[in-house]
Design a protein around this motif. Structure first.
Motif, PDB file in Angstrom:
ATOM      1  N   TYR A 101       0.861  -1.235   0.531  1.00 55.29           N
ATOM      2  CA  TYR A 101       0.174   0.161   0.173  1.00 55.29           C
ATOM      3  C   TYR A 101       0.789   1.014  -0.061  1.00 55.29           C
ATOM      4  O   TYR A 101       0.203   2.154  -0.403  1.00 55.29           O
ATOM      5  CB  TYR A 101      -1.036  -0.153   1.056  1.00 55.29           C
ATOM      6  CG  TYR A 101      -2.192  -1.209   0.727  1.00 55.29           C
ATOM      7  CD1 TYR A 101      -3.042  -0.934  -0.287  1.00 55.29           C
ATOM      8  CD2 TYR A 101      -1.641  -2.203   1.662  1.00 55.29           C
ATOM      9  CE1 TYR A 101      -4.391  -1.714  -0.536  1.00 55.29           C
ATOM     10  CE2 TYR A 101      -2.659  -2.689   1.484  1.00 55.29           C
ATOM     11  CZ  TYR A 101      -4.604  -3.228   0.825  1.00 55.29           C
ATOM     12  OH  TYR A 101      -5.149  -4.080   0.521  1.00 55.29           O
ATOM     13  N   ALA A 102       2.061   0.809  -0.348  1.00 56.02           N
ATOM     14  CA  ALA A 102       3.247   2.679  -0.260  1.00 56.02           C
ATOM     15  C   ALA A 102       2.495   3.487  -1.628  1.00 56.02           C
ATOM     16  O   ALA A 102       2.112   4.492  -0.984  1.00 56.02           O
ATOM     17  CB  ALA A 102       4.174   2.238  -0.644  1.00 56.02           C
ATOM     18  N   ASP A 103       1.734   2.759  -2.698  1.00 51.01           N
ATOM     19  CA  ASP A 103       1.462   3.704  -3.507  1.00 51.01           C
ATOM     20  C   ASP A 103       0.377   4.529  -3.069  1.00 51.01           C
ATOM     21  O   ASP A 103       0.390   5.182  -4.398  1.00 51.01           O
ATOM     22  CB  ASP A 103       1.706   3.000  -5.161  1.00 51.01           C
ATOM     23  CG  ASP A 103       0.570   2.163  -4.758  1.00 51.01           C
ATOM     24  OD1 ASP A 103       0.117   1.375  -4.138  1.00 51.01           O
ATOM     25  OD2 ASP A 103      -0.172   1.472  -6.205  1.00 51.01           O
ATOM     26  N   ARG A 104      -0.317   3.931  -1.993  1.00 48.86           N
ATOM     27  CA  ARG A 104      -0.912   4.859  -1.853  1.00 48.86           C
ATOM     28  C   ARG A 104      -1.032   5.727  -0.997  1.00 48.86           C
ATOM     29  O   ARG A 104      -2.294   7.209  -0.512  1.00 48.86           O
ATOM     30  CB  ARG A 104      -2.569   4.113  -1.451  1.00 48.86           C
ATOM     31  CG  ARG A 104      -2.580   2.691  -2.179  1.00 48.86           C
ATOM     32  CD  ARG A 104      -4.043   1.929  -1.538  1.00 48.86           C
ATOM     33  NE  ARG A 104      -4.710   0.693  -2.537  1.00 48.86           N
ATOM     34  CZ  ARG A 104      -5.503  -0.195  -2.077  1.00 48.86           C
ATOM     35  NH1 ARG A 104      -6.113   0.224  -1.353  1.00 48.86           N
ATOM     36  NH2 ARG A 104      -5.724  -0.405  -2.387  1.00 48.86           N
ATOM     37  N   PHE A 105      -0.098   6.428  -0.831  1.00 46.46           N
ATOM     38  CA  PHE A 105       0.118   7.683   0.682  1.00 46.46           C
ATOM     39  C   PHE A 105       0.596   9.038  -0.515  1.00 46.46           C
ATOM     40  O   PHE A 105       0.894   8.444  -1.069  1.00 46.46           O
ATOM     41  CB  PHE A 105       1.653   7.317   1.330  1.00 46.46           C
ATOM     42  CG  PHE A 105       1.913   7.905   1.447  1.00 46.46           C
ATOM     43  CD1 PHE A 105       1.049   8.665   2.615  1.00 46.46           C
ATOM     44  CD2 PHE A 105       3.224   8.519   1.559  1.00 46.46           C
ATOM     45  CE1 PHE A 105       2.130   9.860   3.653  1.00 46.46           C
ATOM     46  CE2 PHE A 105       3.535  10.174   1.949  1.00 46.46           C
ATOM     47  CZ  PHE A 105       3.202  10.570   3.373  1.00 46.46           C
ATOM     48  N   ASP A 106      -0.316   9.358  -0.030  1.00 39.03           N
ATOM     49  CA  ASP A 106      -0.639  10.599  -0.731  1.00 39.03           C
ATOM     50  C   ASP A 106      -0.207  11.750   0.902  1.00 39.03           C
ATOM     51  O   ASP A 106      -0.436  12.127   1.164  1.00 39.03           O
ATOM     52  CB  ASP A 106      -1.865  10.864  -0.347  1.00 39.03           C
ATOM     53  CG  ASP A 106      -2.121  12.657  -1.305  1.00 39.03           C
ATOM     54  OD1 ASP A 106      -1.068  13.175  -1.519  1.00 39.03           O
ATOM     55  OD2 ASP A 106      -3.283  13.314  -1.652  1.00 39.03           O
ATOM     56  N   CYS A 107       0.971  12.328   0.299  1.00 41.92           N
ATOM     57  CA  CYS A 107       1.827  13.295   0.888  1.00 41.92           C
ATOM     58  C   CYS A 107       0.897  14.997   1.014  1.00 41.92           C
ATOM     59  O   CYS A 107       1.721  15.067   2.588  1.00 41.92           O
ATOM     60  CB  CYS A 107       3.292  13.402   0.545  1.00 41.92           C
ATOM     61  SG  CYS A 107       3.015  14.470  -0.800  1.00 41.92           S
ATOM     62  N   ARG A 108       0.465  14.640   0.664  1.00 43.98           N
ATOM     63  CA  ARG A 108      -0.720  16.587   1.343  1.00 43.98           C
ATOM     64  C   ARG A 108      -1.413  15.498   2.567  1.00 43.98           C
ATOM     65  O   ARG A 108      -2.157  16.575   2.622  1.00 43.98           O
ATOM     66  CB  ARG A 108      -1.030  16.492  -0.493  1.00 43.98           C
ATOM     67  CG  ARG A 108       0.148  17.021  -1.176  1.00 43.98           C
ATOM     68  CD  ARG A 108      -1.081  18.014  -2.757  1.00 43.98           C
ATOM     69  NE  ARG A 108      -1.414  16.204  -3.514  1.00 43.98           N
ATOM     70  CZ  ARG A 108      -2.475  15.297  -3.962  1.00 43.98           C
ATOM     71  NH1 ARG A 108      -1.974  16.751  -5.126  1.00 43.98           N
ATOM     72  NH2 ARG A 108      -2.483  14.512  -4.089  1.00 43.98           N
ATOM     73  N   TYR A 115       1.009   7.400   8.436  1.00 46.28           N
ATOM     74  CA  TYR A 115       1.365   6.288   7.887  1.00 46.28           C
ATOM     75  C   TYR A 115       1.411   4.856   7.623  1.00 46.28           C
ATOM     76  O   TYR A 115       0.402   4.127   7.752  1.00 46.28           O
ATOM     77  CB  TYR A 115       0.600   7.310   5.997  1.00 46.28           C
ATOM     78  CG  TYR A 115      -0.390   6.112   5.159  1.00 46.28           C
ATOM     79  CD1 TYR A 115      -1.231   6.015   4.810  1.00 46.28           C
ATOM     80  CD2 TYR A 115       0.852   5.141   4.543  1.00 46.28           C
ATOM     81  CE1 TYR A 115      -1.999   5.688   4.077  1.00 46.28           C
ATOM     82  CE2 TYR A 115       0.478   4.609   4.127  1.00 46.28           C
ATOM     83  CZ  TYR A 115      -1.117   4.722   3.154  1.00 46.28           C
ATOM     84  OH  TYR A 115      -1.727   3.326   2.257  1.00 46.28           O
ATOM     85  N   PHE A 116       2.541   5.101   7.990  1.00 49.09           N
ATOM     86  CA  PHE A 116       2.713   3.555   7.748  1.00 49.09           C
ATOM     87  C   PHE A 116       2.839   2.606   9.233  1.00 49.09           C
ATOM     88  O   PHE A 116       2.718   1.895   9.279  1.00 49.09           O
ATOM     89  CB  PHE A 116       4.165   3.581   7.236  1.00 49.09           C
ATOM     90  CG  PHE A 116       4.297   4.180   5.446  1.00 49.09           C
ATOM     91  CD1 PHE A 116       3.973   2.939   4.677  1.00 49.09           C
ATOM     92  CD2 PHE A 116       5.009   5.101   5.392  1.00 49.09           C
ATOM     93  CE1 PHE A 116       4.096   2.981   3.363  1.00 49.09           C
ATOM     94  CE2 PHE A 116       4.865   4.965   3.871  1.00 49.09           C
ATOM     95  CZ  PHE A 116       4.430   4.128   2.481  1.00 49.09           C
TER      96      PHE A 116
END
Length: 158
Positions: A101-108, A115-116
């Protein structure tokens, strides 16, 4: 590459405006992917080697960070009482889920640590729930086998 389907529009499940919006988004993403592919093809061998080296460094750093998060989260009081084998398996599952699920992380929207860390916690809870379901299933199977053996003893078959 996946082609955009017109079947939903033909079946009147979405209206014309949504269809055009989806089609526009699809074409935009397709152009971005094709542009990136072209840029990667046009890299010189030195640039490509540097890109691969940077990606490898990033992978190593990300792996160490995920391990630190999972190991830190497993040491909280709510998980410390579980056997070492279960905790190692929980960490393994957490690492897999964090990478998945790393690609679903939204830094905004949120910071990466929270998150992790929450992702690791959720995977620990999911692991424990799955383990509980398995134990319950095997416990009922053992119970049924015990009833059969008790009935066999009572009837004199054993």
């Amino acid at each position: 590459m996946i082609e955009f389907s017109k079947t939903k529009y033909k079946n009147k499940k979405i209206d014309q405006e949504k269809y055009e919006s989806c089609l526009e988004f699809y074409e935009y993403k397709k152009a971005l992917i094709n542009d990136k592919i072209e840029r990667l093809k046009n890299l010189s061998p030195q640039q490509n080697a540097e890109r691969i080296r940077r990606v490898d460094v990033l992978k190593e750093s990300l792996g160490r960070t995920f391990m630190a998060i999972a190991n830190g989260r497993i040491k909280t009081p709510q998980f410390i009482g579980y056997p070492l084998v279960d905790r190692e398996e929980m960490i393994s599952d957490a690492l897999y889920i964090m990478l998945r699920y790393a690609d679903r992380f939204d830094c905004r929207r949120t910071n990466p640590f929270s998150y992790f860390t929450q992702t690791a916690f959720n995977s620990f809870i999911a692991f424990l729930g799955e383990k509980k379901r398995h134990e319950k299933k095997y416990q009922s199977i053992d119970y049924i086998e015990n009833i059969n053996s008790i009935q066999n003893v009572e009837s004199g078959l054993e």
